[in-house]
Design a protein around this motif. Structure first.
Motif: not given
Length: 407
Positions: A263-266, A337-340
């Motif tokens: 992960p790059m963010d919360l 799942s896609p990131t969106y």
């Protein structure tokens, strides 16, 4: 989805009774709105007349399992479609944004808005928000321990599922073994409700999907149960632990991937937390089972060469009883799942997203079934072949070649 179906049919025309296996097990993981993926997988299997003889599910997988087991083969896809169109009927507004849906950032915003609609309004025929909310309810009542009321799910299940068909004795025509998992709230023990031993009612299905604190526990025979995904989100161990001694083809349909990016963010952390929590270590379980079967196969071979007096010893008979002569193909279809989609992907029930999930399941199953080895008895020494043609496991070293089974 007609274009997708025509493409699949062109690659691999459906065949009657295409499998040499004595048993076909379909295992459906929990994952809320992601469950439309499983419906798409089943549609592809049904087109090839690959019908399960044993179906097992957790949470939304239990609902899909009940619809499949509780209907004649010719009606199952239509009943699945009826449920998923009903569940996704509350977020039609997002159909007016087709251009935005092709942009990842915009699609993420649209999905979050649709998930917000679900949080505020619930899902038709499934659950609705409690008014007044739990803090204003009387302690000890269902309203005080859950944010949503799931009473609408019972008439939905009664409409879509023939429970007499599920509870038909094993010798009955077109009977299918049916298993769903839940957790006893009082003891914390995992429990499987199985039509081999239990009379299945709508409450059993509701219990399997009663995820707290969103949903209240469901009472069955004086005990209260929560969602089985709290302990184990896949019924794989339950099926593998049953010694049917039948050559078995297993389709394991997972909605959460154990593997994923750092992960790059919360928000990314929240997504990975759910994926790790609910993936249930499917691949680790299949690896462990394959090793056990290898030992069992080795003893079976050794037993053939034992002197009669040695084979008659209690220790030898004990090992013989524990040795399963059956062979297994375990076919993994894992939704990525896609990131969106984000953290809300398991409760984002919009029609567009439901169609995307269904289409993804159908296409993934088509790709997998295009490999003939899936429907071929395994020749591995362990008697177990594990396949994942969608996301093959990476080799340990760059120069190494992937294993034959796609793992």
């Amino acid at each position: 989805m007609s274009e997708v179906k025509r493409a699949c049919a062109a690659r691999e025309p459906p065949k009657p009774n295409p499998t040499p296996f004595e048993s076909v097990a379909l295992l459906l993981q929990g994952g809320g709105a992601l469950g439309a993926y499983q419906a798409g997988v089943y549609e592809a299997l049904a087109e090839r007349e690959i019908e399960p003889t044993w179906i097992a599910g957790i949470s939304i997988g239990a609902i899909n399992s009940a619809i499949i087991a509780g209907n004649a083969p010719a009606d199952r896809v239509a009943k699945l479609r009826q449920f998923w169109e009903m569940a996704s009927s509350g977020a039609q507004a997002w159909h007016g944004l087709p251009k935005l849906l092709h942009d990842g950032i915009a699609r993420s915003l649209v999905n979050q808005l649709a998930a917000g609609v679900v949080l505020a309004n619930g899902v038709p025929g499934f659950f609705s928000p409690r008014l007044p909310p739990p803090p204003l309810q009387v302690a000890g009542t269902p309203g005080a321990i859950s944010w949503y009321d799931t009473s609408a799910l019972k008439p939905t299940l009664e409409q879509l599922v023939d429970f007499d068909r599920i509870n038909r004795p094993p010798e009955g025509k077109a009977a299918m073994r049916f298993s769903i998992g839940a957790v006893n709230v009082r003891t914390g023990n995992f429990a499987y409700f199985d039509n081999a031993t239990d009379h299945i009612r709508p409450e059993h299905i509701m219990a399997s999907g009663a995820l707290p604190p969103a949903f209240p526990p469901v009472e069955i025979a004086g005990e209260y149960y929560w969602d089985g995904g709290m302990v184990s989100n896949t019924p794989l161990d339950w099926v593998l632990s049953a010694r049917s001694e039948l050559d078995t083809l297993i389709f394991q349909v997972d909605l959460w991937s154990a593997e994923g990016p750092l992960p790059m963010d919360l928000p990314g952390v929240a997504v990975r937390m759910k994926e790790v929590q609910y993936s249930s270590r499917t691949r680790a379980a299949t690896d462990e089972f394959r090793e056990r079967q290898k030992l069992r196969a080795a003893f079976q071979e050794l037993l053939k060469h034992m002197p009669p007096e040695l084979a008659a010893r209690p220790e030898a008979r004990l090992l013989a009883d524990a040795s399963d002569p059956a062979v297994y193909n375990i076919v993994q279809l894992i939704y990525r799942s896609p990131t969106y989609e984000g953290e809300s992907k398991d409760y984002e029930f919009s029609r567009q997203t439901m169609e995307d999930h269904w289409r993804a399941g159908y296409q993934d199953a088509c790709k997998t079934l295009a490999h003939p080895e899936v429907l071929t008895l395994p020749t591995e020494p362990s008697g177990v072949a594990v396949y994942d043609f969608l996301h093959p496991r990476q080799p340990q070293h760059a120069a190494a070649k992937p294993e034959k089974d796609g793992q």
